[in-house]
Design a protein around this motif. Structure first.
Motif, PDB file in Angstrom:
ATOM      1  N   LYS A 227       0.830  -1.204   0.000  1.00  0.00           N
ATOM      2  CA  LYS A 227       0.000   0.000   0.000  1.00  0.00           C
ATOM      3  C   LYS A 227       0.867   1.257   0.000  1.00  0.00           C
ATOM      4  CE  LYS A 227      -3.963  -2.064   2.399  1.00  0.00           C
ATOM      5  NZ  LYS A 227      -4.833  -2.008   3.593  1.00  0.00           N
ATOM      6  N   TYR A 228       1.947   1.226   0.753  1.00  0.00           N
ATOM      7  CA  TYR A 228       2.784   2.423   0.897  1.00  0.00           C
ATOM      8  C   TYR A 228       3.418   2.824  -0.435  1.00  0.00           C
ATOM      9  CZ  TYR A 228       5.962   5.835   2.932  1.00  0.00           C
ATOM     10  OH  TYR A 228       6.612   7.004   3.230  1.00  0.00           O
ATOM     11  N   VAL A 229       3.902   1.843  -1.190  1.00  0.00           N
ATOM     12  CA  VAL A 229       4.570   2.177  -2.457  1.00  0.00           C
ATOM     13  C   VAL A 229       3.600   2.173  -3.630  1.00  0.00           C
ATOM     14  CG1 VAL A 229       6.761   1.259  -1.639  1.00  0.00           C
ATOM     15  CG2 VAL A 229       5.253  -0.204  -2.985  1.00  0.00           C
ATOM     16  N   GLY A 230       2.322   1.964  -3.363  1.00  0.00           N
ATOM     17  CA  GLY A 230       1.320   2.038  -4.422  1.00  0.00           C
ATOM     18  C   GLY A 230       1.027   0.728  -5.106  1.00  0.00           C
ATOM     19  N   GLY A 231       1.682  -0.342  -4.700  1.00  0.00           N
ATOM     20  CA  GLY A 231       1.370  -1.664  -5.223  1.00  0.00           C
ATOM     21  C   GLY A 231       1.962  -1.980  -6.576  1.00  0.00           C
ATOM     22  N   ASN A 232       2.664  -1.039  -7.206  1.00  0.00           N
ATOM     23  CA  ASN A 232       3.179  -1.287  -8.554  1.00  0.00           C
ATOM     24  C   ASN A 232       4.703  -1.217  -8.646  1.00  0.00           C
ATOM     25  OD1 ASN A 232       0.569  -1.509  -9.762  1.00  0.00           O
ATOM     26  ND2 ASN A 232       0.375   0.710  -9.572  1.00  0.00           N
ATOM     27  N   GLU A 233       5.354  -0.893  -7.560  1.00  0.00           N
ATOM     28  CA  GLU A 233       6.806  -0.723  -7.575  1.00  0.00           C
ATOM     29  C   GLU A 233       7.484  -1.951  -6.972  1.00  0.00           C
ATOM     30  OE1 GLU A 233       8.075   1.702  -9.112  1.00  0.00           O
ATOM     31  OE2 GLU A 233       6.374   3.029  -9.340  1.00  0.00           O
ATOM     32  N   SER A 234       7.544  -3.025  -7.740  1.00  0.00           N
ATOM     33  CA  SER A 234       8.049  -4.286  -7.207  1.00  0.00           C
ATOM     34  C   SER A 234       9.512  -4.205  -6.785  1.00  0.00           C
ATOM     35  CB  SER A 234       7.866  -5.406  -8.232  1.00  0.00           C
ATOM     36  OG  SER A 234       8.528  -5.086  -9.437  1.00  0.00           O
ATOM     37  N   ASP A 235      10.312  -3.420  -7.506  1.00  0.00           N
ATOM     38  CA  ASP A 235      11.729  -3.288  -7.152  1.00  0.00           C
ATOM     39  C   ASP A 235      11.881  -2.617  -5.784  1.00  0.00           C
ATOM     40  OD1 ASP A 235      12.471  -4.456  -9.489  1.00  0.00           O
ATOM     41  OD2 ASP A 235      12.856  -2.579 -10.552  1.00  0.00           O
ATOM     42  N   TYR A 236      11.037  -1.614  -5.518  1.00  0.00           N
ATOM     43  CA  TYR A 236      11.084  -0.942  -4.226  1.00  0.00           C
ATOM     44  C   TYR A 236      10.758  -1.917  -3.096  1.00  0.00           C
ATOM     45  CZ  TYR A 236      11.507   3.966  -5.714  1.00  0.00           C
ATOM     46  OH  TYR A 236      11.973   5.163  -6.202  1.00  0.00           O
ATOM     47  N   ILE A 237       9.718  -2.698  -3.306  1.00  0.00           N
ATOM     48  CA  ILE A 237       9.277  -3.622  -2.252  1.00  0.00           C
ATOM     49  C   ILE A 237      10.384  -4.621  -1.926  1.00  0.00           C
ATOM     50  CG2 ILE A 237       7.597  -5.401  -1.631  1.00  0.00           C
ATOM     51  CD1 ILE A 237       5.591  -3.915  -3.441  1.00  0.00           C
ATOM     52  N   ARG A 238      10.993  -5.186  -2.973  1.00  0.00           N
ATOM     53  CA  ARG A 238      12.081  -6.142  -2.734  1.00  0.00           C
ATOM     54  C   ARG A 238      13.263  -5.458  -2.052  1.00  0.00           C
ATOM     55  NH1 ARG A 238      14.143 -10.905  -3.767  1.00  0.00           N
ATOM     56  NH2 ARG A 238      12.337 -11.654  -4.900  1.00  0.00           N
ATOM     57  N   LYS A 239      13.596  -4.253  -2.483  1.00  0.00           N
ATOM     58  CA  LYS A 239      14.729  -3.534  -1.894  1.00  0.00           C
ATOM     59  C   LYS A 239      14.480  -3.242  -0.418  1.00  0.00           C
ATOM     60  CE  LYS A 239      17.691   0.506  -2.757  1.00  0.00           C
ATOM     61  NZ  LYS A 239      17.905   1.689  -3.621  1.00  0.00           N
ATOM     62  N   ILE A 240      13.256  -2.821  -0.092  1.00  0.00           N
ATOM     63  CA  ILE A 240      12.915  -2.514   1.302  1.00  0.00           C
ATOM     64  C   ILE A 240      12.954  -3.773   2.156  1.00  0.00           C
ATOM     65  CG2 ILE A 240      11.070  -1.727   2.846  1.00  0.00           C
ATOM     66  CD1 ILE A 240      10.168   0.131   0.504  1.00  0.00           C
ATOM     67  N   LEU A 241      12.318  -4.842   1.676  1.00  0.00           N
ATOM     68  CA  LEU A 241      12.268  -6.086   2.443  1.00  0.00           C
ATOM     69  C   LEU A 241      13.666  -6.664   2.658  1.00  0.00           C
ATOM     70  CD1 LEU A 241       9.160  -7.932   0.951  1.00  0.00           C
ATOM     71  CD2 LEU A 241       9.404  -7.068   3.277  1.00  0.00           C
ATOM     72  N   THR A 242      14.462  -6.659   1.601  1.00  0.00           N
ATOM     73  CA  THR A 242      15.823  -7.207   1.710  1.00  0.00           C
ATOM     74  C   THR A 242      16.657  -6.394   2.684  1.00  0.00           C
ATOM     75  OG1 THR A 242      15.712  -7.995  -0.581  1.00  0.00           O
ATOM     76  CG2 THR A 242      17.891  -7.838   0.410  1.00  0.00           C
ATOM     77  N   CYS A 243      16.564  -5.076   2.585  1.00  0.00           N
ATOM     78  CA  CYS A 243      17.292  -4.192   3.498  1.00  0.00           C
ATOM     79  C   CYS A 243      16.850  -4.426   4.944  1.00  0.00           C
ATOM     80  CB  CYS A 243      17.048  -2.748   3.086  1.00  0.00           C
ATOM     81  SG  CYS A 243      17.871  -1.526   4.121  1.00  0.00           S
ATOM     82  N   TYR A 244      15.561  -4.553   5.136  1.00  0.00           N
ATOM     83  CA  TYR A 244      14.994  -4.766   6.473  1.00  0.00           C
ATOM     84  C   TYR A 244      15.488  -6.081   7.061  1.00  0.00           C
ATOM     85  CZ  TYR A 244      11.317  -5.537  10.013  1.00  0.00           C
ATOM     86  OH  TYR A 244      10.622  -5.795  11.165  1.00  0.00           O
ATOM     87  N   VAL A 245      15.414  -7.145   6.275  1.00  0.00           N
ATOM     88  CA  VAL A 245      15.837  -8.464   6.754  1.00  0.00           C
ATOM     89  C   VAL A 245      17.338  -8.495   7.019  1.00  0.00           C
ATOM     90  CG1 VAL A 245      16.025 -10.908   6.146  1.00  0.00           C
ATOM     91  CG2 VAL A 245      13.926  -9.665   5.627  1.00  0.00           C
TER      92      VAL A 245
END
Length: 260
Positions: A227-245
């Motif tokens: 929801k935060y990134v708008g649901g269409n920015e898959s690269d952002y989601i992976r980058k955030i999750l990977t960084c977080y983990v």
């Protein structure tokens, strides 16, 4: 003259009106079809309700609105299709996320400091500005009861700690908040759109927005990120999750090292 035929009943032949029989057969077929359609509708509704209850929880009023509005219902199904496609795409990262312990013996400030020493070690940023980020991330993540490592990961993916970042869509500041969608928040604390370029204000509003998405997603980090990134920015989601983990892993290793 009505057509007639004979029918065997109880061992005797009786006369029957053919029109009456045909009418009875048609009526029976209609009743059976109505029953089948009713059962199908009830089954479909129950299956959708089970699906909605088990996946993305929304209020009962919102659910009733969904099933009464075809467009909303179609949008909801499309969102779920995207959600599950993302879950398959990020399965490797999500498995690592599930294994992480949320608790840390370090306070928020210490956790973000470790991130700058490890995950963000390649980011070029002046010490005074780095300290501003550390202080603001710790303050607002604590205020909104969010993992500081997650907020820092969002900032890293969205702006790489450039508080003056602005997207073509008009998102501003370290957490790339779209002011047109969050005017109520800006007005409530008396700031303007351009105040999102301020490190503290930008992180404050960004944490506030994410907290709302987090709560509306049944406190699911992954769904809230979509929801935060708008649901269409898959690269952002992976980058955030990977960084977080990765950051949580570094912090846990640091804790283990200091215990021994």
């Amino acid at each position: 003259m009505n057509p007639m035929f004979y029918k065997l009943k109880g061992g005797a032949l009786i006369k029957c009106n053919n029109n009456f029989v045909l009418l009875f057969v048609k009526f029976s077929i209609i009743v059976i079809l109505v029953c089948i359609i009713t059962l199908f509708v009830l089954f479909t509704k129950n299956k959708f309700e089970d699906y909605f209850n088990n996946n993305i929880l929304i209020s009962r009023a919102e659910y009733q609105k969904l099933i009464s509005d075809k467009k909303l219902l179609d949008d909801y199904r499309e969102e779920n299709t995207r959600l599950f496609s993302y879950m398959i795409e990020y399965a490797d990262v999500l498995k690592r996320l599930d294994k992480l312990e949320s608790f840390s013996i370090y306070d928020s400030k210490k956790q973000v400091e470790i991130m700058f020493q490890t995950t963000f070690s390649g980011v070029k940023i002046a010490d005074d500005k780095k300290n501003q980020y550390i202080e603001s991330i710790a303050k607002w993540s604590d205020f909104y009861k969010l993992p500081p490592t997650l907020i820092a990961s969002i900032i890293f993916a969205e702006s790489t700690f450039n508080e003056f970042a602005q997207s073509s869509a008009g998102a501003k500041g370290p957490m790339q908040v779209l002011p047109k969608w969050h005017k109520d928040k800006l007005n409530s604390i008396g700031i303007s759109d351009n105040d999102l370029f301020n490190i503290d204000h930008g992180i404050h509003i960004g944490c506030w927005v994410y907290r709302e998405y987090y709560d509306s997603s049944n406190r699911d980090v992954f769904k809230a990120l979509i929801k935060y990134v708008g649901g269409n920015e898959s690269d952002y989601i992976r980058k955030i999750l990977t960084c977080y983990v990765d950051s949580k892993t570094y912090i846990k290793e640091n804790e283990t090292k200091n215990k021994s």
